[in-house]
Design an enzyme around this catalytic site. Structure first.
Site, PDB file in Angstrom:
ATOM      1  N   GLU A 174       0.801  -1.227   0.000  1.00 41.59           N
ATOM      2  CA  GLU A 174       0.000   0.000   0.000  1.00 41.59           C
ATOM      3  C   GLU A 174       0.839   1.285   0.000  1.00 41.59           C
ATOM      4  O   GLU A 174       0.790   2.077   0.949  1.00 41.59           O
ATOM      5  CB  GLU A 174      -0.957   0.025   1.195  1.00 41.59           C
ATOM      6  CG  GLU A 174      -1.920  -1.147   1.227  1.00 41.59           C
ATOM      7  CD  GLU A 174      -3.061  -0.963   2.217  1.00 41.59           C
ATOM      8  OE1 GLU A 174      -3.076   0.035   2.949  1.00 41.59           O
ATOM      9  OE2 GLU A 174      -3.959  -1.825   2.243  1.00 41.59           O
ATOM     10  N   GLU A 372      -5.123  -8.607   0.906  1.00 39.64           N
ATOM     11  CA  GLU A 372      -5.774  -8.299   2.188  1.00 39.64           C
ATOM     12  C   GLU A 372      -7.252  -8.059   1.954  1.00 39.64           C
ATOM     13  O   GLU A 372      -7.631  -7.344   1.025  1.00 39.64           O
ATOM     14  CB  GLU A 372      -5.223  -7.008   2.829  1.00 39.64           C
ATOM     15  CG  GLU A 372      -3.890  -7.148   3.490  1.00 39.64           C
ATOM     16  CD  GLU A 372      -3.417  -5.838   4.133  1.00 39.64           C
ATOM     17  OE1 GLU A 372      -4.261  -5.010   4.532  1.00 39.64           O
ATOM     18  OE2 GLU A 372      -2.189  -5.669   4.208  1.00 39.64           O
TER      19      GLU A 372
HETATM   20  C1  FCB Z   1      -4.342  -2.011   5.495  1.00 37.36           C
HETATM   21  C2  FCB Z   1      -2.962  -2.336   6.005  1.00 37.36           C
HETATM   22  C3  FCB Z   1      -2.940  -3.378   7.091  1.00 37.36           C
HETATM   23  C4  FCB Z   1      -4.101  -3.239   8.045  1.00 37.36           C
HETATM   24  C5  FCB Z   1      -5.403  -3.114   7.291  1.00 37.36           C
HETATM   25  C6  FCB Z   1      -6.617  -3.009   8.177  1.00 37.36           C
HETATM   26  O1  FCB Z   1      -4.349  -0.709   5.015  1.00 37.36           O
HETATM   27  O2  FCB Z   1      -2.148  -2.788   4.951  1.00 37.36           O
HETATM   28  O3  FCB Z   1      -1.697  -3.314   7.742  1.00 37.36           O
HETATM   29  O4  FCB Z   1      -3.883  -2.199   8.908  1.00 37.36           O
HETATM   30  O5  FCB Z   1      -5.365  -2.015   6.441  1.00 37.36           O
END
Ligand code: FCB
Length: 471
Positions: A174, A372
């Protein structure tokens, strides 16, 4: 929203070989902040600065993964997962950011990676999940080129040591957050608030990505190792898709959040509209001749982190200094309809479907993984039948619906090959400290006891059979 069934169906089967994993990040779980030669990172400094993180929480102890590797790897194994996405802490490997390599840091990650392989779990390693060594920030951090080159050197050191074992190398997690939240809005470390600095950071993160890939490829020896980058791409909608002004607001957000990263990384250019939208902030002269070729290295997998959607429209002129959207002076966010998770993020499996399809359409030659996805809820353990249980029914429902969205994307032709739930365990949620629980495993922060939530039991059934179980 799907008119048909709201994404609540069970029984869908994922293709053979689909990767079911879970994800974490070093600073969020490891603790042991000053042990075995680890240097300070920007998140140590930030979390120790009063007022930056809720309750003054820090990652000093976190969930003590550093001292609980074996039992936590057993836990992953018992969940039936075929891959684990972890990040490596740069300040453990090169504590000053430049120069001396810390053998104890390399040995630690070697233990983790070997422990995964011995258990039949593939290591998916992210090199940068936000923990920049503080000495590099003191020299300018991501606003200067030197940091990109320092990152490449760190990537080489890690690649030399673990390059025969790691299955997937991910350069950055990210970079949108690193650049715009770190240097634009100041909500994340290092907490700087400058539009120009955030755009410099965008470029130097992209450059770091490319330079690291070049170094990794020189030293990695595992024959089937693959390379990737994880972006948190926005799924933005125009408030009124028939209104060209709203459509233009959406275009501007997509340029800043998505194409500022994917176009240089995957195509070798910065989008012209991004340069035009931000020309009153910077002339982008920090992009040197040859940089785009360096950034545009071949990769195998596009990683996407997805949590919720955004809707935008044209609004009145406002300053964007101190925000995460440099130059978007006439873009206004529209509140997303609920229900929302504990983060206040709207629950939108359709958004995941739309984002996967749109990404595939824009970059059709890449394999995609959801690196994620998950949800925070205020979980409460209960005593039952002589043991602890956590009935996180909302999270089970959230995961069910998002896995159905992913399955539908595959059916629509998206080459989606894996899905990593955020997160394996409850952990330090950045500026929210320990107040937001994302784990499928509950962590008692007093005792460090781990308890599988119902979502973990549900996910194990999915991982073991490849078939989406009933909620
Ligand atoms: C993302 C991050 C991760 C976590 C999630 C909820 O932005 O990559 O580390 O904090 O959000």
């Amino acid at each position: 929203m799907s008119a048909i069934d709201d994404f609540r169906v069970s029984g869908l089967e994922f293709p053979a070989g689909f990767t079911f994993g879970a994800a974490t990040a070093a600073y969020q779980i490891e603790g042991a902040a000053t042990e075995d030669g680890r240097g300070p990172s920007i998140w140590d400094t930030f979390s120790q600065t009063p007022g930056k993180v809720e309750n003054g929480d820090t990652g000093d102890v976190a969930i003590d993964f550093y001292h609980r590797v074996e039992e936590d790897l057993d836990l992953i194994k018992s969940l039936g997962l075929s891959a684990y996405r972890l990040s490596i802490a740069w300040p453990r490997i090169i504590p000053a950011g430049l120069g001396e390599v810390n053998e104890a840091g390399l040995a630690f990650y070697e233990k983790v990676v070997d422990g995964l392989l011995v258990r039949g779990i593939e290591p998916v390693v992210t090199l940068y999940h936000w923990d920049l060594p503080q000495p590099l920030e003191d020299r300018g951090g991501w606003t200067v080129r030197e940091t990109s080159y320092a990152f490449a050197e760190y990537a080489r050191v890690v690649g030399e040591r673990l390059g025969d074992r790691v299955a997937v190398w991910t350069t950055l997690n990210e970079p949108w957050c690193s650049a715009y939240l770190g240097y634009g809005s100041g909500d994340h470390a290092p907490g700087r608030r400058s539009e120009a600095a955030s755009l410099q950071a965008v470029h130097h993160l992209n450059l770091a990505h490319g330079l690291a890939l070049i170094e990794l490829r020189k030293v990695v020896t595992r024959p089937d190792a693959r390379y990737s980058v994880t972006n948190n791409l926005a799924m933005a909608y125009a408030a009124d898709p028939a209104n060209p002004e709203d459509v233009d607001a959406k275009r501007q957000i997509e340029a800043l959040q998505n194409r500022a990263f994917t176009d240089p990384q995957l195509r070798g250019f910065y989008p012209q509209d991004l340069l035009t939208d931000t020309k009153h902030i910077t002339d982008w002269s920090f992009v040197h001749d040859g940089d785009l070729e360096l950034i545009n290295q071949p990769i195998d997998i596009v990683g996407i982190n997805y949590y919720c959607t955004g809707t935008v429209r044209r609004g009145p002129e406002h300053s964007t200094e101190g925000t995460a959207y440099p130059g978007a002076t006439r873009v206004e966010s529209v509140e997303q309809p609920g229900p929302h998770t504990d983060m206040g993020w709207n629950i939108a499996p359709q958004g995941l479907y739309d984002l996967l399809v749109a990404t595939h359409e824009a970059y059709p030659e890449y394999e995609i993984m959801v690196t994620e996805n998950g949800a925070a809820y205020g979980d409460q353990p209960v005593e039952e039948d002589g043991g602890k249980r956590v009935h996180d029914t909302e999270r089970v429902d959230f995961l069910l619906r998002h896995f159905v969205a992913a399955h539908r994307a595959i059916e629509a032709g998206v080459p989606l090959t894996g899905y990593f739930v955020w997160s394996l365990m409850d952990n330090f949620e950045w500026a929210f400290g320990y107040t937001k629980r994302f784990g499928i495993v509950y962590v008692d922060y007093e005792t460090q006891e781990r308890t599988k939530k119902d979502s973990a039991l549900w996910y194990t059934k999915l991982a073991e059979t490849g078939v989406i179980p009933e909620a």
